[in-house]
Design a protein around this motif. Structure first.
Motif, short mmCIF file in Angstrom:
data_model
loop_
_atom_site.label_atom_id
_atom_site.label_comp_id
_atom_site.label_asym_id
_atom_site.label_seq_id
_atom_site.Cartn_x
_atom_site.Cartn_y
_atom_site.Cartn_z
N LEU A 75 0.82 -1.21 0.00
CA LEU A 75 0.00 0.00 0.00
C LEU A 75 0.85 1.26 0.00
CD1 LEU A 75 -2.88 -0.98 2.45
CD2 LEU A 75 -2.89 -0.96 -0.03
N ASP A 127 -4.13 -4.12 -4.98
CA ASP A 127 -4.10 -2.91 -4.17
C ASP A 127 -5.21 -2.86 -3.13
OD1 ASP A 127 -1.98 -2.12 -5.68
OD2 ASP A 127 -3.12 -0.76 -6.97
N SER A 128 -6.44 -3.20 -3.55
CA SER A 128 -7.59 -2.96 -2.69
C SER A 128 -7.77 -3.99 -1.60
CB SER A 128 -8.87 -2.89 -3.54
OG SER A 128 -9.06 -4.10 -4.24
N ALA A 131 -5.85 -3.10 1.39
CA ALA A 131 -6.45 -1.90 1.98
C ALA A 131 -7.62 -2.26 2.90
CB ALA A 131 -6.90 -0.94 0.89
N LEU A 153 -4.25 5.41 1.15
CA LEU A 153 -3.44 4.21 1.00
C LEU A 153 -2.23 4.26 1.93
CD1 LEU A 153 -3.50 3.75 -2.89
CD2 LEU A 153 -4.68 2.36 -1.18
N ILE A 179 -3.45 3.64 5.58
CA ILE A 179 -3.76 2.23 5.86
C ILE A 179 -2.49 1.40 5.85
CG2 ILE A 179 -5.06 0.21 5.09
CD1 ILE A 179 -7.13 2.06 3.94
N GLY A 180 -1.53 1.74 4.97
CA GLY A 180 -0.26 1.02 4.95
C GLY A 180 0.47 1.16 6.26
#
Length: 258
Positions: free
Chosen positions: A63, A138-139, A142, A189, A192-193
């Motif tokens: 992320l 990616d999602s 997340a 992003l 959340i990462g």
């Protein structure tokens, strides 16, 4: 990420000049492919989380790298466009299948000169499925940053994706006005990462603080509200000066991603 997904669908539909009567079919293919791929990635992600504690660190790194990529795209001020010839999926298909120049109704393939050939609709379907893979990578991490429940992760992804077909026709002309949405997505992003990295670190060093789920949701909603407001203000100021606001790409789909 689903809004980003929708933005890329718009770019592809425009780049391939898909007729309006066929756009629903293309969106259906994209949504169905995204559901299947995200289901696979969610199952794999949940299994990895249950087996390896460092999975959260891996997801966090994915992320953070994605956030940097999205921020660079948002700050580049380049015109959001898709170079069809540079898409890897399109290049690969053209090596093995001939491609007709015009759309043939809802057909993905046709028989031409005794050989099976792809239509432009077939090409755009493959291109969209290729971007679905990127967005699944990616999602899924997340959403795992918000909850570790695999059922909730899939349910939230499914509801978000199922609403994309309707949202496309509602927001087709509106997304271009949200010129700061790329910056907001990059911030979400990155946040959340960092949250996932902290979660991993908490398991190794219990004194490491964690970000509560409700706080995470509050930060995400706050970022989205902020970039929406700033985008609308920027657009109004530009219109007052008689200028046009450059639409910043959320996530370019170039030769490096497809």
């Amino acid at each position: 990420m689903s809004v980003d997904n929708l933005f890329v669908f718009m770019l592809l539909l425009t780049a391939f000049a898909v007729p309006k009567e066929l756009r629903q079919r293309v969106l259906l293919i994209g949504v169905a492919g995204a559901l299947v791929l995200r289901g696979i990635f969610i199952a794999l992600g949940a299994q990895m989380i249950s087996m390896f504690s460092w999975t959260f660190l891996l997801f966090g790194a994915i992320l953070l790298v994605t956030a940097v990529k999205v921020l660079n795209d948002a700050m580049s001020h380049d015109e959001a466009a898709v170079d069809i010839g540079s898409l890897r999926s399109v290049k690969l298909l053209r090596r093995f299948f001939p491609v007709v120049e015009d759309y043939r109704g809802p057909n993905l393939t046709v028989r031409e000169a005794g050989k099976r050939a792809l239509t432009p609709l077939g090409l755009v379907a493959v291109a969209i499925l290729g971007t679905d893979i990127v967005f699944a990578v990616d999602s899924v991490p997340a959403v795992f940053g918000i909850t570790g429940d695999a059922y909730l992760v899939f349910a939230t992804n499914a509801f978000a994706l199922l609403g994309l077909r309707a949202l496309y026709f509602v927001l087709e002309g509106a997304l271009g006005s949200l010129v700061h949405l790329g910056h907001g997505l990059a911030a979400i992003l990155a946040f959340i990462g960092v949250k996932l990295v902290l979660h991993w670190a908490h398991g190794v060093w219990p004194s490491t603080p964690e970000v509560p789920t409700l706080a995470s949701l509050g930060v995400i909603v706050g970022i989205l509200a902020t970039v929406t407001a700033t985008s609308l203000v920027a657009k109004r100021r530009a219109e007052a000066r008689g200028e046009t606001v450059d639409e910043e790409p959320l996530e370019q789909v170039g030769s490096d991603r497809s």
